[in-house]
Design a protein around this motif. Structure first.
Motif, PDB file in Angstrom:
ATOM      1  N   LEU A 225       1.000  -1.302   0.251  1.00  0.00           N
ATOM      2  CA  LEU A 225       0.150   0.134   0.146  1.00  0.00           C
ATOM      3  C   LEU A 225       1.027   1.323  -0.053  1.00  0.00           C
ATOM      4  O   LEU A 225       0.252   2.258  -0.313  1.00  0.00           O
ATOM      5  CB  LEU A 225      -0.803   0.082   1.111  1.00  0.00           C
ATOM      6  CG  LEU A 225      -1.825  -1.115   1.283  1.00  0.00           C
ATOM      7  CD1 LEU A 225      -2.813  -1.205   2.652  1.00  0.00           C
ATOM      8  CD2 LEU A 225      -2.822  -1.661   0.251  1.00  0.00           C
ATOM      9  N   GLU A 226       2.065   0.989   0.283  1.00  0.00           N
ATOM     10  CA  GLU A 226       2.758   2.189   0.535  1.00  0.00           C
ATOM     11  C   GLU A 226       3.451   2.902  -1.013  1.00  0.00           C
ATOM     12  O   GLU A 226       3.927   3.686  -1.233  1.00  0.00           O
ATOM     13  CB  GLU A 226       4.354   1.821   1.208  1.00  0.00           C
ATOM     14  CG  GLU A 226       5.177   1.074   0.642  1.00  0.00           C
ATOM     15  CD  GLU A 226       4.701  -0.418   0.747  1.00  0.00           C
ATOM     16  OE1 GLU A 226       5.398  -1.516   0.211  1.00  0.00           O
ATOM     17  OE2 GLU A 226       3.751  -0.763   1.531  1.00  0.00           O
ATOM     18  N   LEU A 227       3.132   1.922  -2.030  1.00  0.00           N
ATOM     19  CA  LEU A 227       3.340   2.154  -3.314  1.00  0.00           C
ATOM     20  C   LEU A 227       2.232   2.520  -4.313  1.00  0.00           C
ATOM     21  O   LEU A 227       1.254   1.870  -4.039  1.00  0.00           O
ATOM     22  CB  LEU A 227       4.547   1.109  -3.922  1.00  0.00           C
ATOM     23  CG  LEU A 227       5.986   1.101  -3.500  1.00  0.00           C
ATOM     24  CD1 LEU A 227       6.401  -0.309  -3.954  1.00  0.00           C
ATOM     25  CD2 LEU A 227       6.697   2.267  -3.464  1.00  0.00           C
ATOM     26  N   ALA A 228       2.501   3.370  -5.339  1.00  0.00           N
ATOM     27  CA  ALA A 228       1.491   3.599  -6.184  1.00  0.00           C
ATOM     28  C   ALA A 228       1.156   2.350  -6.965  1.00  0.00           C
ATOM     29  O   ALA A 228       2.115   1.708  -7.526  1.00  0.00           O
ATOM     30  CB  ALA A 228       1.815   4.613  -7.166  1.00  0.00           C
ATOM     31  N   SER A 229      -0.117   1.947  -7.165  1.00  0.00           N
ATOM     32  CA  SER A 229      -0.405   0.690  -7.966  1.00  0.00           C
ATOM     33  C   SER A 229      -1.952   0.914  -8.382  1.00  0.00           C
ATOM     34  O   SER A 229      -2.606   1.867  -8.138  1.00  0.00           O
ATOM     35  CB  SER A 229       0.054  -0.555  -7.255  1.00  0.00           C
ATOM     36  OG  SER A 229      -1.284  -0.539  -6.450  1.00  0.00           O
ATOM     37  N   ALA A 230      -2.248  -0.029  -9.301  1.00  0.00           N
ATOM     38  CA  ALA A 230      -3.578  -0.128  -9.525  1.00  0.00           C
ATOM     39  C   ALA A 230      -4.667  -1.192  -8.851  1.00  0.00           C
ATOM     40  O   ALA A 230      -5.460  -1.773  -9.650  1.00  0.00           O
ATOM     41  CB  ALA A 230      -3.880  -0.168 -11.156  1.00  0.00           C
ATOM     42  N   GLY A 231      -3.949  -1.642  -7.532  1.00  0.00           N
ATOM     43  CA  GLY A 231      -4.508  -2.790  -6.906  1.00  0.00           C
ATOM     44  C   GLY A 231      -3.963  -4.072  -7.576  1.00  0.00           C
ATOM     45  O   GLY A 231      -3.141  -4.102  -8.198  1.00  0.00           O
ATOM     46  N   SER A 232      -4.786  -5.062  -7.766  1.00  0.00           N
ATOM     47  CA  SER A 232      -4.478  -6.477  -8.184  1.00  0.00           C
ATOM     48  C   SER A 232      -4.337  -6.284  -9.587  1.00  0.00           C
ATOM     49  O   SER A 232      -5.196  -5.679 -10.438  1.00  0.00           O
ATOM     50  CB  SER A 232      -5.491  -7.526  -7.856  1.00  0.00           C
ATOM     51  OG  SER A 232      -5.631  -7.723  -6.612  1.00  0.00           O
ATOM     52  N   THR A 233      -3.313  -6.461 -10.232  1.00  0.00           N
ATOM     53  CA  THR A 233      -3.059  -6.361 -11.476  1.00  0.00           C
ATOM     54  C   THR A 233      -3.719  -7.495 -12.606  1.00  0.00           C
ATOM     55  O   THR A 233      -4.253  -7.074 -13.548  1.00  0.00           O
ATOM     56  CB  THR A 233      -1.504  -6.334 -11.899  1.00  0.00           C
ATOM     57  OG1 THR A 233      -0.645  -5.405 -11.124  1.00  0.00           O
ATOM     58  CG2 THR A 233      -1.118  -6.162 -13.351  1.00  0.00           C
ATOM     59  N   PHE A 234      -3.710  -8.610 -12.103  1.00  0.00           N
ATOM     60  CA  PHE A 234      -4.323  -9.693 -12.792  1.00  0.00           C
ATOM     61  C   PHE A 234      -5.467 -10.255 -12.343  1.00  0.00           C
ATOM     62  O   PHE A 234      -5.656 -10.394 -10.910  1.00  0.00           O
ATOM     63  CB  PHE A 234      -3.520 -10.883 -12.964  1.00  0.00           C
ATOM     64  CG  PHE A 234      -2.086 -10.481 -13.682  1.00  0.00           C
ATOM     65  CD1 PHE A 234      -2.041 -10.256 -15.162  1.00  0.00           C
ATOM     66  CD2 PHE A 234      -0.983 -10.414 -13.097  1.00  0.00           C
ATOM     67  CE1 PHE A 234      -0.939  -9.898 -15.821  1.00  0.00           C
ATOM     68  CE2 PHE A 234       0.189  -9.464 -13.439  1.00  0.00           C
ATOM     69  CZ  PHE A 234       0.091  -9.547 -14.957  1.00  0.00           C
ATOM     70  N   LYS A 235      -6.593 -10.634 -13.012  1.00  0.00           N
ATOM     71  CA  LYS A 235      -7.846 -11.491 -12.645  1.00  0.00           C
ATOM     72  C   LYS A 235      -7.221 -12.805 -12.109  1.00  0.00           C
ATOM     73  O   LYS A 235      -6.251 -13.364 -12.267  1.00  0.00           O
ATOM     74  CB  LYS A 235      -8.814 -11.530 -13.680  1.00  0.00           C
ATOM     75  CG  LYS A 235      -9.366 -10.522 -14.197  1.00  0.00           C
ATOM     76  CD  LYS A 235     -10.339 -10.686 -15.314  1.00  0.00           C
ATOM     77  CE  LYS A 235     -11.102  -9.217 -15.843  1.00  0.00           C
ATOM     78  NZ  LYS A 235     -11.654  -9.794 -17.079  1.00  0.00           N
ATOM     79  N   ARG A 236      -8.116 -13.286 -10.960  1.00  0.00           N
ATOM     80  CA  ARG A 236      -7.867 -14.482 -10.508  1.00  0.00           C
ATOM     81  C   ARG A 236      -8.337 -15.767 -11.397  1.00  0.00           C
ATOM     82  O   ARG A 236      -9.156 -16.072 -11.923  1.00  0.00           O
ATOM     83  CB  ARG A 236      -8.511 -15.088  -9.364  1.00  0.00           C
ATOM     84  CG  ARG A 236      -8.298 -16.224  -8.450  1.00  0.00           C
ATOM     85  CD  ARG A 236      -8.941 -16.287  -7.126  1.00  0.00           C
ATOM     86  NE  ARG A 236     -10.480 -16.686  -7.551  1.00  0.00           N
ATOM     87  CZ  ARG A 236     -11.496 -15.873  -6.910  1.00  0.00           C
ATOM     88  NH1 ARG A 236     -11.174 -14.692  -6.340  1.00  0.00           N
ATOM     89  NH2 ARG A 236     -12.636 -16.050  -7.368  1.00  0.00           N
TER      90      ARG A 236
END
Length: 307
Positions: A225-236
């Motif tokens: 959470l301390e880094l910028a991201s778009a959350g989970s990158t891939f679907k399960r």
């Protein structure tokens, strides 16, 4: 001047008349409006204040034949380094009203899931605890049936009020939205969610808070959470977990430029500081190819690509 520029110029003036001068920006950097902190400029960035303005803005875009994209919190989005040629219709700043009637809670599309879950907790209404850490909006949650920790939007959604492709506004019951894993009729049919009504249940606010605190602690321990991201990158992928496949493929920490597979949770591609969209694309493609080569599973991105 090209025909496209002419339409954009005309549209620019029309949009300013609809939402006011201060609510239309030109060449707006999308890196300021996505959780990835990545993205070049959008031709026009428009912030409608209410449902009528949303409908009028989209109608104007269609009439001028200019592409548009409806933006919530930008939490599941990777915008091209070249930006977006068209209009970004931003709902998270304008459509933020919430009303409560007994155990029913209606949130406009721009309300964040964190705000919705906090408000429900304060009112002693249970059902939205799962959403307390999802960095998206109510509109986005209906679009992709957002979920976490065994709960999802479909569990508590009663109905949505949506702008239809023909320009009409309709109330659609949740059971007519084809809600499934990261999919919905909203997404498939190009509907624009204006508000959503959730069916919740009364519970002790302290018990609700305890569940939310538990989810928050688990999220903080496991996710970058301390880094910028778009959350989970891939679907399960069916029968597997994306993070485990990526870890088993030896790809934790794999890096291109300032984009990397998180060392904390391999299901996340993160921006270490100055990643470009091209860097993120390169990491995603390498992960897909390696996991496919080693395990015969083709990972599908959960992140949406724009521009």
């Amino acid at each position: 001047m090209s025909d496209g520029d002419y339409h954009l110029d005309t549209l620019n003036w029309r949009l300013r008349a609809i939402v006011g001068e201060e609510n239309v920006s030109q060449m707006e950097p999308m890196s300021e409006h996505t959780t990835f902190r990545i993205g070049g400029p959008a031709d026009l960035y428009v912030v409608p204040d209410d449902v009528e303005e949303v409908a009028d803005v989209i109608a104007a875009c269609r009439e001028e034949h200019v592409p548009y994209f409806v933006l919530g919190c930008g939490s599941d989005l990777l915008v091209s380094d070249d930006g977006y040629r068209g209009v970004i219709v931003a709902l998270a700043d304008g459509l933020t009203n919430v009303s409560v009637d007994g155990e029913e809670m209606t949130c406009q599309a721009g309300v964040t899931l964190k705000e919705a879950s906090e408000m429900a907790c304060e009112l002693g209404l249970s059902g939205l605890e799962f959403a307390c850490g999802i960095p998206g909006s109510v509109g986005g949650a209906c679009f992709m049936n957002a979920g976490a920790y065994g709960g999802c939007t479909a569990d508590v959604l009663q109905s949505v009020r949506a702008l239809m492709p023909d320009g009409s506004v309709q109330t659609i019951p949740a059971d007519e939205l084809n809600l499934g894993y990261r999919r919905s009729r909203v997404k498939d049919d190009g509907l624009v969610v204006l508000s959503a009504t959730f069916s919740l249940r009364e519970d002790d606010p302290e018990d609700i808070r305890a569940r939310m605190d538990d989810f928050t602690q688990r999220r903080e321990e496991k996710q970058p959470l301390e880094l910028a991201s778009a959350g989970s990158t891939f679907k399960r992928p069916e029968g597997f977990f994306a993070g485990k496949l990526i870890t088993d493929a030896g790809l934790k920490g794999y890096q291109v430029g300032d984009a990397a597979v998180s060392k904390k949770h391999a299901g996340f591609v993160v921006n270490l500081g100055n990643a470009s969209a091209a860097d993120v694309h390169a990491v995603i493609e390498h992960v897909q190819d390696e996991v496919d080569r080693q395990f015969g599973v083709r990972l599908e991105p959960e992140v949406r690509f724009l521009g």
